[in-house]
Write an enzyme that holds these catalytic residues in place. Sequence first.
Site, PDB file in Angstrom:
ATOM      1  N   GLY A 138       0.862   5.557  -3.734  1.00  0.00           N
ATOM      2  CA  GLY A 138       0.417   6.829  -4.316  1.00  0.00           C
ATOM      3  C   GLY A 138      -0.530   6.659  -5.481  1.00  0.00           C
TER       4      GLY A 138
ATOM      5  CG  HIS B 281     -13.491  22.002   7.638  1.00  0.00           C
ATOM      6  ND1 HIS B 281     -12.459  21.477   8.381  1.00  0.00           N
ATOM      7  CD2 HIS B 281     -14.616  21.772   8.347  1.00  0.00           C
ATOM      8  CE1 HIS B 281     -12.948  20.950   9.494  1.00  0.00           C
ATOM      9  NE2 HIS B 281     -14.256  21.106   9.496  1.00  0.00           N
TER      10      HIS B 281
ATOM     11  CD  GLU C 171      -9.668  22.505   6.245  1.00  0.00           C
ATOM     12  OE1 GLU C 171     -10.110  23.674   6.291  1.00  0.00           O
ATOM     13  OE2 GLU C 171      -9.996  21.617   7.059  1.00  0.00           O
TER      14      GLU C 171
ATOM     15  CB  SER D 216      -0.914  -0.015   1.226  1.00  0.00           C
ATOM     16  OG  SER D 216      -0.135  -0.077   2.392  1.00  0.00           O
TER      17      SER D 216
ATOM     18  N   GLY E 148     -10.980  19.549  14.952  1.00  0.00           N
ATOM     19  CA  GLY E 148     -10.817  18.336  15.750  1.00  0.00           C
ATOM     20  C   GLY E 148     -12.042  18.038  16.590  1.00  0.00           C
TER      21      GLY E 148
ATOM     22  CB  CYS F 156     -13.887  23.366  12.352  1.00  0.00           C
ATOM     23  SG  CYS F 156     -15.512  22.620  12.481  1.00  0.00           S
ATOM     24  CG  LEU F 157     -11.841  22.025  18.381  1.00  0.00           C
ATOM     25  CD1 LEU F 157     -13.087  22.141  19.233  1.00  0.00           C
ATOM     26  CD2 LEU F 157     -11.148  20.692  18.652  1.00  0.00           C
TER      27      LEU F 157
ATOM     28  CD  GLU G 131     -10.451  -5.078   3.577  1.00  0.00           C
ATOM     29  OE1 GLU G 131     -11.263  -5.361   4.465  1.00  0.00           O
ATOM     30  OE2 GLU G 131      -9.617  -4.162   3.669  1.00  0.00           O
TER      31      GLU G 131
ATOM     32  CG  ASP H 291      -6.416   8.908  -2.504  1.00  0.00           C
ATOM     33  OD1 ASP H 291      -5.420   9.598  -2.226  1.00  0.00           O
ATOM     34  OD2 ASP H 291      -6.379   7.669  -2.594  1.00  0.00           O
TER      35      ASP H 291
ATOM     36  CB  THR I  26       6.487  -5.759 -10.776  1.00  0.00           C
ATOM     37  OG1 THR I  26       6.883  -4.646  -9.996  1.00  0.00           O
ATOM     38  CG2 THR I  26       5.539  -5.308 -11.869  1.00  0.00           C
TER      39      THR I  26
ATOM     40  CD  GLN J 153     -16.737  24.235  17.648  1.00  0.00           C
ATOM     41  OE1 GLN J 153     -16.237  23.377  18.378  1.00  0.00           O
ATOM     42  NE2 GLN J 153     -17.710  23.957  16.795  1.00  0.00           N
TER      43      GLN J 153
HETATM   44  N1  GLN Z   1     -15.835  19.051  17.441  1.00  0.00           N
HETATM   45  C1  GLN Z   1     -16.371  20.256  16.894  1.00  0.00           C
HETATM   46  C2  GLN Z   1     -17.833  20.089  16.471  1.00  0.00           C
HETATM   47  O1  GLN Z   1     -18.281  18.994  16.267  1.00  0.00           O
HETATM   48  C3  GLN Z   1     -15.542  20.768  15.742  1.00  0.00           C
HETATM   49  C4  GLN Z   1     -15.497  19.863  14.578  1.00  0.00           C
HETATM   50  C5  GLN Z   1     -14.374  20.157  13.619  1.00  0.00           C
HETATM   51  O2  GLN Z   1     -13.399  20.805  13.967  1.00  0.00           O
HETATM   52  N2  GLN Z   1     -14.455  19.620  12.409  1.00  0.00           N
HETATM   53  O3  GLN Z   1     -18.531  21.065  16.335  1.00  0.00           O
END
Ligand code: GLN
Length: 537
Positions: free
Chosen positions: A16, A508, A510, A13, A355, A382-383, A150, A71, A192, A386
Amino acid sequence: MAKYIFVTGGVTSSLGKGIISASLAKLLQSRGYRVTIQKFDPYINIDPGTLNPYEHGECYVTEDGAETDLDLGHYERFLNTPTSQANNVTTGRIYQHVINKERAGDYLGKTVQVVPHITDEIKRRMQLLGQTGNYDIVITELGGTVGDIESTPFIEAVRQLRWELGNSDSLVIHLTLVPYLAAAGELKTKPTQHSVKMLLEYGIQPDILVCRTEHRLNQDIRKKLALFCNVKINAVIESADATSIYDVPLLMLKEQLDKTVLAKLKLPTKNEPDLEKWKAFLGKVKNPTSEIKIGLVGKYVELPDAYKSINEAFIHAGAEHECKVRVKSIAAESINEENVAEKLQGLHGVLVAPGFGERGLNGKLAAIKYVRENQIPFMGICLGMQCAVIEFGRNVLQLEDANSYEMDKNSKNPVINLMEDQKNITNMGGTMRLGAYPCEIKKGTKAAAIYSKTRISERHRHRYEFNNAYLEQYEKAGMIASGINPDNQLVEIIELKNHPFFVAGQFHPELKSTVANPHPLFVNFVAASMARATKKQ
Ligand code: GLN
């Protein structure tokens, strides 16, 4: 009718496959073909949404809210076209569909079996995008390695489809490893040969071999591979290790992978690929005129794949400024109020990552307090956003127990709260706020200058939200909501007034950064960090 290219992997694996598929797609696209890539994953999860990043790296979210394999991020970054749920299918999804049909009585009393019912469902899904009329070529990447228990039904489905579609409408590319044995001073073709033999046992003769190698494949090795694996010598493609994944399309062009593919599919090669913009981008990536260091504060820092899209977005944004962005990963857990200055020393900007869960929360808050007070550019995702809200609540608004409902269900100040429509949800899979949502940007804010428009759309993946009961208090104290969802008034972007760059989003960014379209938030964050770097000298 679309033509189909299947990409399988042999020997090991991590060779790439995703980058090779995306690079081939890029070459075909730059010759004027309409191409899409889909990934079929053999695991039983319905999607990777419930997987820990340590298992499979980042979970990539599409416009339509599908939680998919990372990917797909490469596909979008290379092709600059969005993917969707249809581009990522797992064993779990296939079985779920077949079992639901069985329960509904749709199989009319027949015994439901792997062949033909599971393989039929795989084949149906493999052709869905091709049947839309939107694509000339569909590339299907099979996850896993040939020989895995699998992946057998997927290989069998490819065998059947190859037979049904015929030679000029489909082909198989097998990606393998040609290892170098230092003691013998030689490249070895045997792995190979064996993996092609295994494919042959399943009834598939690969049309093209792409050989990952740390050393150049000389003519003798190519001949040997061609002879033992029943392919033409021009179908033995070298894939040497590259310094950047963005080099790979050019390496494949040199090896004429695109020409070999088009010849086999009986498609004209008349237009030479137009890769001028791609080359200009690569030129900037390789010849930066400045350098900055950004701290990436998160929970999964040991594993670079966990923050794949963030790292790539920095490459795109850096290229825009001809600036090398060095991303330094910092484990949130290792930061505290005492060591924060030392931990963030020498950084020109800090990004607090997305996160889940409480681990590392205090480290993130300490980092944010430090960059807020010391005017160091900050971006939160995101987090990360927050956390910026929690930190401001605790240290500026003096709401001592300000917290997210995710971390503390009993806090008297849940400045980040569970959304009303999330309260009765018990299933974890696919139930977050997912995919693209609109956002209205407030005039005169940093966000407005960054996006230079008032209406944007960004992708989401979260359960918790800024608690609007506190909005007035926050705005009075200088943290303003510069982006709001126009449909439900949820806060999408926050920023600080008296700070060179302190911007965070509930979404997000990114996920939408591509080579052709670097994301404006990253581009501006990098610019602010560059300004900090020059000021410090
Ligand atoms: N844990 C946070 C939520 O669920 C942020 C999620 C994240 O950063 N993707 O709102």
